[in-house]
Design a protein around this motif. Structure first.
Motif, short mmCIF file in Angstrom:
data_model
loop_
_atom_site.label_atom_id
_atom_site.label_comp_id
_atom_site.label_asym_id
_atom_site.label_seq_id
_atom_site.Cartn_x
_atom_site.Cartn_y
_atom_site.Cartn_z
N TRP A 270 12.31 2.97 -0.09
CA TRP A 270 12.55 3.92 1.00
C TRP A 270 11.24 4.51 1.51
CZ3 TRP A 270 10.88 8.92 0.90
CH2 TRP A 270 10.53 9.47 -0.34
N LYS A 271 10.20 4.50 0.69
CA LYS A 271 8.91 5.08 1.06
C LYS A 271 8.11 4.16 1.98
CE LYS A 271 8.43 7.10 -3.59
NZ LYS A 271 7.58 7.11 -4.81
N THR A 272 8.54 2.94 2.13
CA THR A 272 7.71 1.92 2.76
C THR A 272 8.09 1.68 4.21
OG1 THR A 272 9.10 0.02 2.21
CG2 THR A 272 7.61 0.81 0.48
N HIS A 273 7.23 0.92 4.88
CA HIS A 273 7.45 0.56 6.28
C HIS A 273 8.25 -0.74 6.38
CE1 HIS A 273 4.31 3.55 6.88
NE2 HIS A 273 4.62 3.57 8.16
N GLU A 274 9.37 -0.81 5.68
CA GLU A 274 10.22 -1.99 5.82
C GLU A 274 10.87 -1.94 7.20
OE1 GLU A 274 13.20 -2.02 2.80
OE2 GLU A 274 13.96 -0.03 3.26
N GLN A 275 10.89 -3.10 7.84
CA GLN A 275 11.32 -3.17 9.23
C GLN A 275 12.55 -4.06 9.39
OE1 GLN A 275 10.21 -1.25 11.41
NE2 GLN A 275 8.07 -0.76 10.94
N MET B 220 0.83 -1.20 0.00
CA MET B 220 0.00 0.00 0.00
C MET B 220 0.87 1.26 0.00
SD MET B 220 -2.90 -1.33 2.71
CE MET B 220 -3.81 0.21 2.72
N ASP B 221 2.02 1.22 0.69
CA ASP B 221 2.94 2.36 0.67
C ASP B 221 3.40 2.66 -0.75
OD1 ASP B 221 2.87 2.68 3.43
OD2 ASP B 221 4.63 1.40 3.77
N LEU B 222 3.50 1.63 -1.55
CA LEU B 222 3.93 1.78 -2.95
C LEU B 222 2.79 2.23 -3.86
CD1 LEU B 222 6.21 -1.39 -3.22
CD2 LEU B 222 6.96 1.00 -3.05
N LYS C 274 5.61 -21.61 -5.05
CA LYS C 274 4.69 -21.72 -6.20
C LYS C 274 3.38 -20.94 -5.97
CE LYS C 274 6.55 -26.24 -7.48
NZ LYS C 274 6.26 -27.67 -7.79
N ARG C 275 3.44 -19.98 -5.05
CA ARG C 275 2.26 -19.13 -4.82
C ARG C 275 2.61 -17.71 -5.26
NH1 ARG C 275 -1.72 -21.56 -1.88
NH2 ARG C 275 -1.15 -23.57 -0.93
N TYR C 276 1.81 -17.19 -6.20
CA TYR C 276 2.13 -15.94 -6.86
C TYR C 276 1.10 -14.87 -6.52
CZ TYR C 276 5.00 -19.20 -9.49
OH TYR C 276 5.90 -20.18 -9.84
N GLY C 277 1.60 -13.72 -6.12
CA GLY C 277 0.74 -12.60 -5.76
C GLY C 277 1.59 -11.48 -5.18
N TYR C 278 0.97 -10.40 -4.79
CA TYR C 278 1.73 -9.25 -4.30
C TYR C 278 2.50 -9.57 -3.02
CZ TYR C 278 -1.05 -6.76 -7.74
OH TYR C 278 -1.64 -6.37 -8.92
N LEU C 279 2.00 -10.47 -2.20
CA LEU C 279 2.71 -10.83 -0.98
C LEU C 279 4.09 -11.38 -1.29
CD1 LEU C 279 1.32 -12.55 2.18
CD2 LEU C 279 3.42 -13.41 1.15
N THR C 280 4.16 -12.34 -2.21
CA THR C 280 5.47 -12.90 -2.56
C THR C 280 6.27 -11.96 -3.46
OG1 THR C 280 4.41 -14.17 -4.35
CG2 THR C 280 4.80 -15.32 -2.26
N PHE D 49 -3.36 -9.68 -3.77
CA PHE D 49 -2.36 -9.62 -2.71
C PHE D 49 -2.06 -11.01 -2.16
CE2 PHE D 49 -0.91 -9.40 1.66
CZ PHE D 49 0.23 -8.61 1.50
N ASP D 50 -3.09 -11.75 -1.74
CA ASP D 50 -2.86 -13.11 -1.26
C ASP D 50 -2.53 -13.99 -2.44
OD1 ASP D 50 -3.26 -12.85 1.59
OD2 ASP D 50 -5.36 -12.46 1.13
#
Length: 471
Positions: A279-284, A191-193, A254-260, A203-204
């Protein structure tokens, strides 16, 4: 006649002894009286010194808020002290504000506030002598002077921007943080992107068992969709999802989506020239560090400490460290640059030695003469990069060498080891060598808890004021 003469001599000698005894007794009693009065004066002096010292330190702590606040604190703290039965009451004339020269050890009244603001407090107390009155000395004067110094600081933030600084957002930490937290964070990053849409992905991620890359891309609707970033492509993403060991262990192979896809960018393409929008995201935990840095800089801005700050990032594209922002009073520059950095910004590995060296160089080049110069060093991992090679043992030795050089320069290093993967013993040793302080921030519970701990640590560092009595 002889008998009468002897008796008269005896009476004469007895009279002489009585006179001398009286004189000696008078002198002894006088000396005792003076000793008692002197002891009383010394006791009053000790009390007055304590009152003046506390007032000078309190006043120095108030200098960043202005001279009026400094004077108020001096008067308030002095009045808390009872000396010779009376509180110590200061007037404005008893409080002198100026600059302390640490080289010549001299106080100069007035003048522009420099990097070593100082305040001198003077107080006196009349001492009434009990026995001294006999000798015509009914009273005396006890005087005490104390000078407190508030030293501004030149602080270099030496921060770890290696690729591991986004690991708390990756599936590799599912076992430690839980799938729910990782999934939530990955969705937040998406979502940050801007919640980008590519083909028919959701997404899932969905399971696609085909081993054909072209078939997979077709099912995802990505065949004619341009890949959004400079490095990587849809084919390398597909191969990553098919073969990555972490995805296999966590059930996302073998699961494709925004999460992976987001996990792919974080794990495989984290650098600024690979996936520049991260850099814009909430990477932790990097975002938690950024938030703590913001709190730290806000404190410096709010209390008008005249502190300077700089930002050093390790490791740079050349394999060393880079001075992102030189020492400056404009802490907005430091905060802005901090926000625009991402995990693995220039390089994947960790060159702590180069980070310390660059921090030392900046303090030597641009540190102010009388300021307290220090480094704040943070790492979430192990020193592993030196001279263009992945060499943990040599990198660790080089880090300790740089710490000893910092100690020679009288630059304390406050170290922060972040998480259980960090080399806590190394960070503790660096702090010990340089007479600094070590903090360990645990990351085993939640991202929110990590952020709270970091903010607490950076707040403690910001709030540690360089106060001291100089005379």
């Amino acid at each position: 006649m002889s008998t009468s003469y002897r008796r008269g001599g005896l009476r004469c000698r007895r009279g002489s002894v009585l006179v001398w005894t009286t004189m000696v007794l008078f002198l002894v009693l006088g000396a005792a009286a003076l000793a008692i009065d002197a002891a009383h004066a010394r006791y009053v002096k000790v009390q007055l010194d304590a009152a003046v010292d506390s007032a000078a330190l309190a006043a120095a702590s108030g200098l960043p808020a202005g001279q009026s606040e400094a004077r108020r604190r001096a008067k308030a703290y002095a009045a808390r002290n009872i000396v010779a039965g009376q509180p110590v009451l200061l007037s404005d004339g008893d409080i002198d504000i100026g600059v302390w020269d640490s080289l010549t050890r001299t106080f100069t009244s007035g003048g522009a506030h420099g990097t070593a603001m100082a305040i001198r407090v003077r107080a006196n107390r009349q001492v009434n002598y009990g026995f001294g009155r006999i000798l015509g000395i009914p009273e005396g004067q006890v005087v005490s002077t104390g000078t407190g110094v508030f030293r501004s600081r030149d602080i270099v933030l030496v921060l770890d921007y290696s690729a591991s600084m986004n690991d708390d957002s990756e599936l590799t930490h599912v076992q430690r943080l839980g799938l729910y937290a990782i999934r939530k964070n990955l969705q937040e990053i998406w979502m940050d992107l801007g919640s980008p849409q590519y083909g028919r992905m959701t997404f899932d991620p969905v399971l696609i068992t085909s081993t054909s890359t072209s078939t997979i891309l077709s099912q995802l609707g990505l065949t004619n969709v341009p890949y959004p970033y400079p490095s990587g492509n849809w084919t390398t993403y597909v191969n990553y999802v098919k073969n990555d060991s972490v995805l296999q262990q966590t059930g996302f192979a073998k699961r494709y989506g925004y999460l992976t896809l987001i996990n792919y960018w974080l794990a495989e393409m984290p650098m600024a020239d690979e996936t520049p929008d991260l850099w814009k995201t909430h990477e932790q935990p990097l975002t938690a560090v950024k938030d703590a840095v913001t709190v730290f800089l806000n404190y410096l801005r709010q209390v008008h400490t005249l502190d300077q700050a700089a930002l050093v990032a390790y490791t740079s594209a050349a394999g060393g460290a880079s001075i992102e922002v030189p020492l400056t009073r404009d802490t907005n520059l430091v905060e802005n640059r901090s926000r625009h950095m991402q995990a693995g910004h220039y390089h994947h590995y960790t060159n702590i030695a180069s980070g310390i060296e660059s921090g030392r160089d900046e303090l030597q080049a641009h540190g102010r003469g009388a300021s307290l110069k220090m480094l704040v060093l943070l790492s979430d991992g192990n020193a592993n990069w030196l001279n263009g090679m992945n060499n943990p043992a040599a990198a660790r030795r080089a880090t300790l060498t740089q710490a000893r050089l910092a100690a020679d320069d009288a630059f304390p290093i406050v170290t922060i080891s972040l998480g259980s993967d960090s080399d806590v013993s190394l960070m503790q040793e660096v702090a010990d060598i340089t007479s600094g302080v070590h903090y360990h921030v645990k990351t085993d519970d939640s991202l929110e808890d990590t952020q709270a701990q970091l903010i607490e640590v950076f707040s403690a560092i910001a709030g540690h004021r360089a106060l001291r009595l100089v005379e």
